[in-house]
Design a protein around this motif. Structure first.
Motif, PDB file in Angstrom:
ATOM      1  N   PHE A  44       0.838  -1.200   0.000  1.00 43.38           N
ATOM      2  CA  PHE A  44       0.000   0.000   0.000  1.00 43.38           C
ATOM      3  C   PHE A  44       0.874   1.251   0.000  1.00 43.38           C
ATOM      4  N   ARG A  47       2.297   1.937  -3.389  1.00 45.08           N
ATOM      5  CA  ARG A  47       1.318   2.528  -4.315  1.00 45.08           C
ATOM      6  C   ARG A  47       1.070   3.999  -3.985  1.00 45.08           C
ATOM      7  N   VAL A  48       0.994   4.325  -2.688  1.00 43.05           N
ATOM      8  CA  VAL A  48       0.820   5.720  -2.280  1.00 43.05           C
ATOM      9  C   VAL A  48       2.037   6.542  -2.701  1.00 43.05           C
ATOM     10  N   LEU A  51       1.633   7.556  -6.257  1.00 47.09           N
ATOM     11  CA  LEU A  51       0.644   8.642  -6.367  1.00 47.09           C
ATOM     12  C   LEU A  51       1.249   9.974  -5.923  1.00 47.09           C
ATOM     13  N   SER A  90      -7.172  10.334  -3.748  1.00 51.32           N
ATOM     14  CA  SER A  90      -6.451   9.339  -4.548  1.00 51.32           C
ATOM     15  C   SER A  90      -6.068   8.131  -3.694  1.00 51.32           C
ATOM     16  N   LEU A  94      -7.417   4.004  -3.941  1.00 51.39           N
ATOM     17  CA  LEU A  94      -6.601   2.790  -3.992  1.00 51.39           C
ATOM     18  C   LEU A  94      -7.267   1.622  -3.275  1.00 51.39           C
TER      19      LEU A  94
END
Length: 96
Positions: A44, A47-48, A51, A90, A94
């Motif tokens: 996680f 992925r952040v 972004l 955003s 996710l």
């Protein structure tokens, strides 16, 4: 330079970002996340990070095993800005 979030927009925060709360003692929003294990939490965070890099707006965060805590504020605006709302939305996207 980012502009501080106007008062009218601040009043919409609980509707726009219902899972985020105001951070204590500062002009920032905060959310805690819990995952099954460290690997899921770290995935996680990766992925952040992508972004955040794409939006050129980076969170303050911490991770302990399966927990991730994120605080968003815009330092050059002296507190919350639209950039924080955009990144929080955003991040929420996710997770579905």
């Amino acid at each position: 330079m980012a502009e501080p979030l106007p008062a009218a927009r601040r009043q919409e925060l609980s509707t726009l970002l219902p899972l985020w709360g105001m951070a204590p003692d500062r002009d920032a929003i905060h959310r805690a996340f819990r995952f099954r294990d460290f690997s899921e939490a770290f995935g996680f965070m990766a992925r952040v990070a992508l972004l955040a890099e794409a939006q050129d707006h980076h969170p303050e965060w911490s991770n302990v095993w399966n927990r991730v805590e994120i605080t968003l504020t815009t330092h050059d605006a002296g507190g919350l800005s639209e950039r924080d709302i955009r990144l929080a939305a955003s991040i929420d996207a996710l997770l579905g």
